[in-house]
Design a protein around this motif. Sequence first.
Motif, PDB file in Angstrom:
ATOM      1  N   ASP A  70       0.806  -1.222   0.000  1.00 26.53           N
ATOM      2  CA  ASP A  70       0.000   0.000   0.000  1.00 26.53           C
ATOM      3  C   ASP A  70       0.834   1.265   0.000  1.00 26.53           C
ATOM      4  OD1 ASP A  70       0.614  -1.018   2.628  1.00 26.53           O
ATOM      5  OD2 ASP A  70      -0.509   0.675   3.422  1.00 26.53           O
ATOM      6  N   MET A 104       1.178  -5.362   6.466  1.00 30.14           N
ATOM      7  CA  MET A 104       0.108  -4.453   6.893  1.00 30.14           C
ATOM      8  C   MET A 104      -0.520  -3.840   5.649  1.00 30.14           C
ATOM      9  SD  MET A 104       0.313  -4.767  10.123  1.00 30.14           S
ATOM     10  CE  MET A 104      -0.649  -3.401  10.804  1.00 30.14           C
ATOM     11  N   LYS A 126      11.456  -4.631   6.672  1.00 31.71           N
ATOM     12  CA  LYS A 126      11.732  -3.278   6.173  1.00 31.71           C
ATOM     13  C   LYS A 126      12.551  -2.515   7.198  1.00 31.71           C
ATOM     14  CE  LYS A 126       7.366  -2.620   3.694  1.00 31.71           C
ATOM     15  NZ  LYS A 126       6.098  -1.861   3.766  1.00 31.71           N
TER      16      LYS A 126
HETATM   17 CA    CA Z   1       1.733  -1.432   4.546  1.00 31.02          CA
END
Ligand code: CA
Length: 224
Positions: free
Chosen positions: A8, A53, A102
Amino acid sequence: MRILVVEDEVKIARAIQRGLELKGYAVDVVHDADTGLSYAVDADYDVIILDRMLPGSFDGVGLAEQARKAGQKAPILMLTARGSVADKVSGLNSGADDYLVKPFSFQELVARIQALLRRPPATSGPKLICDDLELDPSNYQVIRGNTPIALSQKEFSLLDYFMRNVGRVVTKDMIINHVWNEDSLILPNTVEVYVGYLRAKIDRPFPKSKQLLQTKRGFGYVLG
Ligand code: CA
């Protein structure tokens, strides 16, 4: 090789897409879990990269579970900002094959993708071999006998796909699904053109060797 990226964060997604396209992969990018699932279920992907997420009806773990339930067998690489052991375990239990925390370097991402592509049913070693033709996905080299062969990115992707399916009939649709992404408007004629380019590089300059890329009229092509 065709890769789905579900991420996203648009900037990260674009950076991954550009980098992977430069490496010769066909890449589809979507930004939410629901669209991700519809892509994951509809198309033939060789690797799926999922952010953990995600906005939508479920997170990356749920998406991996749903995709597996729907029969998607492509290796899944999960991206996450969190790196705790519990997260890692739940991610892997959901059907993800590997996990990347990340921030990661692009080289690391590519190395993980290549490792996932090397798993069965690909090959036992890093090199793909058919008769005296060798393709090394780790350094993009193609050699026939002792002669190095220079290929464009698309030609390389096409040969890579053929070499993972040696001896099997590959249809034009299968080729379009694995070598080009969803945004590419590819006609069966385009596949013929690229197969022609490839033949002119891997077979025609080697008249004394076996001609490896055969046309099965009405069906598709066979390498081997
Ligand atoms: Ca995300």
